[in-house]
Write an enzyme that holds these catalytic residues in place. Structure first.
Site, PDB file in Angstrom:
ATOM      1  N   ASP A  99       6.374  62.578  50.443  1.00 32.42           N
ATOM      2  CA  ASP A  99       5.207  62.302  49.454  1.00 32.42           C
ATOM      3  C   ASP A  99       4.107  63.050  50.446  1.00 32.42           C
ATOM      4  O   ASP A  99       3.211  63.718  49.871  1.00 32.42           O
ATOM      5  CB  ASP A  99       4.865  60.877  49.037  1.00 32.42           C
ATOM      6  N   ARG A 156      15.861  88.378  44.442  1.00 34.72           N
ATOM      7  CA  ARG A 156      17.513  88.201  44.627  1.00 34.72           C
ATOM      8  C   ARG A 156      18.431  88.727  45.711  1.00 34.72           C
ATOM      9  O   ARG A 156      19.291  88.363  45.995  1.00 34.72           O
ATOM     10  CB  ARG A 156      18.062  89.048  43.109  1.00 34.72           C
ATOM     11  N   HIS A 210       1.021  67.340  50.211  1.00 29.43           N
ATOM     12  CA  HIS A 210       1.907  66.444  49.254  1.00 29.43           C
ATOM     13  C   HIS A 210       3.129  67.431  49.386  1.00 29.43           C
ATOM     14  O   HIS A 210       3.226  68.457  48.992  1.00 29.43           O
ATOM     15  CB  HIS A 210       1.375  66.599  47.822  1.00 29.43           C
ATOM     16  N   LYS A 253      11.877  66.651  44.328  1.00 22.74           N
ATOM     17  CA  LYS A 253      11.810  66.660  45.860  1.00 22.74           C
ATOM     18  C   LYS A 253      12.445  65.711  46.721  1.00 22.74           C
ATOM     19  O   LYS A 253      13.312  65.834  47.433  1.00 22.74           O
ATOM     20  CB  LYS A 253      10.450  67.024  46.456  1.00 22.74           C
TER      21      LYS A 253
END
Length: 346
Positions: free
Chosen positions: A211, A277, A172, A193
């Site tokens: 999907d 980061r 998915h 998404k």
């Protein structure tokens, strides 16, 4: 694990059950025995000429992603012979057979075809030996001919079979191509998404799958992703519904398949969670035994995911080409602090 007996080979073929998250490890190891390609597909794709067609020609399926040239078998050595492979005769094998008597050739082909091989392909547009066709009719074996050279038809068949029979799973997610990089996006349903994919399409990139993404391992270090036929070019947007990207944005906005170069995991932002980061730590996601570089992107209201994904694609491409901005930045920092520490103090 369930299975059935193949009518042609009398071998047991396992059939794995697909779960919501794909295949388990045991099923993945056996995937190469599950998938098959009809021989008729190869005949059409490589323009093979049918010299003799077996009665079950339309039902013959190839399940092994390799091709053999039966050199040792023509000399009578059948130890470790794999009868499920396509067999190819070239100029070398034909020249050897022509030096034998008709009786010897008949014995050789009688023995070879008794293994019920899927088909015999004769390369270089060579004429089949009479004993070959005679024994092919006796054992009901398909004989084909190609005008291509032996090495070319062997390598081309192997390449095609590797793709047809590649281990695969369905996950998915969303697959898009950004600046030539295949970006596979994972995340919970409703996290954004598909909306990010539409924004990327509007910015000139291409949608591969939405999907449901079918992933195939075509080599030890490469995955190819695509969409199931029924979902190809379609995308679902909550509140709007299903749209056809190819017809709405044009054929240049879609692509049938793409290599998986980077995986992006979208997660909701959580206060107190520590996120990378600098990007020094290389993360990977293992799919079908292939390790794909991956990053995690936390989502908060106002973040432009399309721009972030574009930068991630370009940064991943730079890394593959040997440049890493995070490493360069830390080296500059280390050099700066070292120079300050060595500078004289007044």
């Amino acid at each position: 694990m369930q299975g059935k007996v193949c009518e042609r080979t009398k071998n047991f073929c396992p059939v794995a059950k697909r779960g919501k998250s794909g295949y388990n490890d045991r099923e993945v190891r056996n995937l190469e025995h599950i998938y098959s390609v009809p021989l008729t597909n190869l005949v059409e794709e490589f323009h093979l000429i049918q010299l003799h067609k077996a009665e079950d020609f339309e039902r013959i399926a190839i399940t092994v992603d390799d091709v053999s040239r039966p050199g040792l078998q023509l000399a009578g050595f059948f130890d470790h012979f794999e009868p499920m492979r396509l067999q190819v005769l070239g100029n070398v094998e034909t020249s050897y057979l022509q030096k034998l008597s008709s009786e010897q050739r008949a014995i050789i082909f009688d023995h070879l075809f008794s293994y019920k091989i899927p088909a015999l392909v004769i390369a270089r547009n060579l004429e089949p030996l009479p004993e070959c066709l005679e024994m092919a009719k006796k054992h009901d074996i398909t004989v084909l001919r190609s005008h291509e050279t032996t090495s070319y038809i062997v390598s081309s068949l192997i390449s095609a079979l590797k793709s047809y029979l590649a281990p695969r799973i369905t996950r998915h997610g969303v697959l898009v191509e950004i600046y030539g990089e295949g970006i596979l996006i994972f995340g919970d349903s409703g996290i954004g998404k598909s909306e990010a994919a539409v924004e990327l399409v509007k910015r000139g990139h291409r949608l591969v799958a939405d999907d449901a993404v079918e992933l195939k391992r075509i080599s030890s270090n490469e995955l190819i992703g695509g969409a199931p036929d029924v979902l190809r070019h379609y995308i679902e947007l909550r509140g709007i519904g299903v749209i056809n990207v190819a017809k709405l944005f044009g054929m240049g906005a879609v692509k049938d398949s793409a290599s998986i170069d980077l995986i992006i995991n979208i997660v909701p932002w959580q206060d107190g969670e520590i996120y990378d980061r600098l990007g020094l730590e290389s993360q990977y996601t293992d799919i079908l035994g292939v390790k794909i570089p991956s990053i995690t992107v936390p989502v908060t209201p106002g973040r432009n995911l399309a721009v972030i994904f574009e930068v991630a694609a370009m940064n991943n491409r730079q890394k593959r080409m040997g440049y890493n901005a995070a490493v360069e930045f830390t080296e500059q920092l280390s050099k700066f602090f070292q120079q300050n520490a060595e500078a004289p103090k007044f």
